[in-house]
Design a protein around this motif. Structure first.
Motif: not given
Length: 476
Positions: A428-433, A451-455, A471-472
């Motif tokens: 989550v932190a990586e996507n929010l950066t 990313a959440l939808k893809r997972a 999630i990766d």
């Protein structure tokens, strides 16, 4: 009163003048006797007692702990009233310590009693060999003066009070450290060299920035603060003043960050123990003895550090076990660590664990099911903390940390997706950066939603599998 004091001062001055004059005419073998008798005579006139605390004791190769404690105590309680001050960076400290200047006197009040502290120094000639530098060019010491009527109070209570308060000030001002152990084959177990090396600990993690459910976070904080304030309680129940924490959960859920937050909350040092670098159980005990109070001893990924995952159940012998005849198996000194499960258990709660106090022992693992039950039972690992996947409350903490927002129209969509997909706080932190200076909150939240939808789609495509969807971050 002033007339009496003036009379006492006049008498003392006369005696000192007489002592100086007569001493010049006395033969050397009589001067010692004369000095002793003069001291006794002066003690009848002078009602005060003096206690000197030198900076260096013995051969003056090590600074006196008592001197350092008095210096810290006076800097906190009495230096505000001193006219001449000196400032220096204290040992293991990152701030200036302001204390009394030389030949300065301050008063202190303790339980209605007035006492006097004086800081004194005088030049001294070094007796060290030419190849060894002198510890100091001056001999410094503090002198405490008090009326002889207060002898019992000072000896029984005041000096202990000064030592305790001084140590607390020193701990408060110290620079916290992160220690790691040196490989056992690089130092002699019987040598005086420390088995730990360190760097300054400056990790910014706090519980305020930790992505976790608020109720669970409060429970952990309350437990830590209760431990720190229960010295007398642990002594009362007959237990060593320590507590074990087991942090378990998938990778990326913040186990190491939790340890840093614990250290910052309690103001403790961290000892990062690498078990694979420990030669045997004896070396492990040496490491434990060299740790200090107010510290956290951490073994990260304990399930991967050594083969301590329940070998007792299948009857196989591990390195360091004994043969049937009671003799320990011989092994190549170049082989890996000989630390055994028994040695690690004694490290946690055996007799050696009572050496010192106020310590936390923290194990982290990604696979709690692999650990021997004896290693993680209550009493050894007193509190088990599951570091789970990111929930909505944890997400809001991360959104505040990374984007400085408390709410957004996209939060409802993210809440719904988090209930359906398992994702770690690290992902989550990586996507929010923000990836560029132009990325705003809308872009970052949109990246997380994608990313959440893809997972979720990938998870639905593998519905026959019982494995959890994780999630990766590299997919983004």
């Amino acid at each position: 009163m002033f007339e009496k004091m003036a009379g006492v001062g006049s008498a003392m001055g006369s005696l000192l003048f007489l002592y100086t004059m007569l001493r010049q005419f006395l033969p050397p073998h009589l001067q010692a006797y004369f000095t002793a008798y003069m001291s006794k005579l002066l003690s009848w006139i002078d009602p005060y007692i003096y206690v000197s605390i030198p900076e260096y004791a013995g051969e003056r190769m090590k600074r006196s702990e008592a001197y350092a404690a008095v210096e810290a105590y006076l800097s906190a309680s009495c230096s505000q009233r001193a006219r001449k001050l000196k400032a220096e960076i204290g040992k293991d400290s990152d701030r200036l310590l302001v204390s009394m200047g030389d030949h300065e006197e301050v008063t202190d009040d303790f339980q209605g009693t007035k006492l006097w502290w004086t800081s004194t120094s005088r030049p001294t000639q070094s007796t060290s060999p030419p190849w060894r530098p002198a510890a100091s060019d001056e001999k410094r010491y503090y002198r405490l003066a008090f009326h002889k009527r207060q002898r019992e109070l000072v000896m029984s209570s005041y000096l202990s009070h000064v030592l305790k308060e001084g140590r607390e000030v020193t701990i408060k001002n110290r620079q916290r450290k992160l220690f790691t152990n040196i490989a056992s084959n690089k130092y002699d177990i019987l040598s005086r060299a420390s088995a730990w090396s360190h760097v300054v600990f400056e990790h910014p993690s706090t519980f305020a920035t930790l992505a976790m459910d608020p109720d669970k976070k409060k429970e952990i904080i309350d437990d830590l603060l209760a431990f720190r304030n229960r010295k007398e309680y642990y002594a009362k129940i007959g237990k060593a003043w320590k507590r074990g924490y087991l942090l378990y959960g998938p990778p990326g859920t913040g186990k190491s960050t939790m340890v840093a937050a614990m250290a910052n909350l309690l103001d403790y040092d961290i000892y990062d123990l690498e078990l694979t670098a420990v030669k045997d159980n004896t070396a492990l005990r040496k490491l434990f003895i060299e740790t200090t109070s107010k510290s956290i001893i951490v073994v990260e990924d304990v399930d991967c550090s050594l083969d301590l995952t329940g070998k007792r159940k299948d009857g196989k012998k591990t390195s360091g076990d004994k043969e049937d005849d009671g003799k320990e198996k011989k092994s190549d000194p170049e082989e890996s660590s000989k630390v055994t499960l028994s040695g690690l258990l004694n490290f946690i709660d055996g007799l050696w664990s009572a050496c010192g106090g106020e310590r936390l022992i923290v194990f982290t693992t990604n696979h709690i099911e692999k650990l021997d039950p004896a290693l993680i039972r209550r009493g050894r690992m007193d509190k088990h903390i599951e570091m789970s996947y990111c929930g909505f409350e944890a997400f809001k903490v991360l959104a505040k940390n990374y984007l400085d927002i408390d709410s957004h129209p996209l939060f409802d969509t993210i809440r719904q997706l988090l209930e359906e997909v398992n994702i770690t706080p690290a992902d989550v932190a990586e996507n929010l950066t923000p990836k560029s200076l132009n990325d705003g909150e809308e872009t970052c939240l949109g990246s997380l939603i994608q990313a959440l939808k893809r997972a979720k789609e990938e998870g639905n495509g593998e519905s026959s599998s019982s494995e959890e969807t994780v999630i990766d971050a590299s997919q983004n």
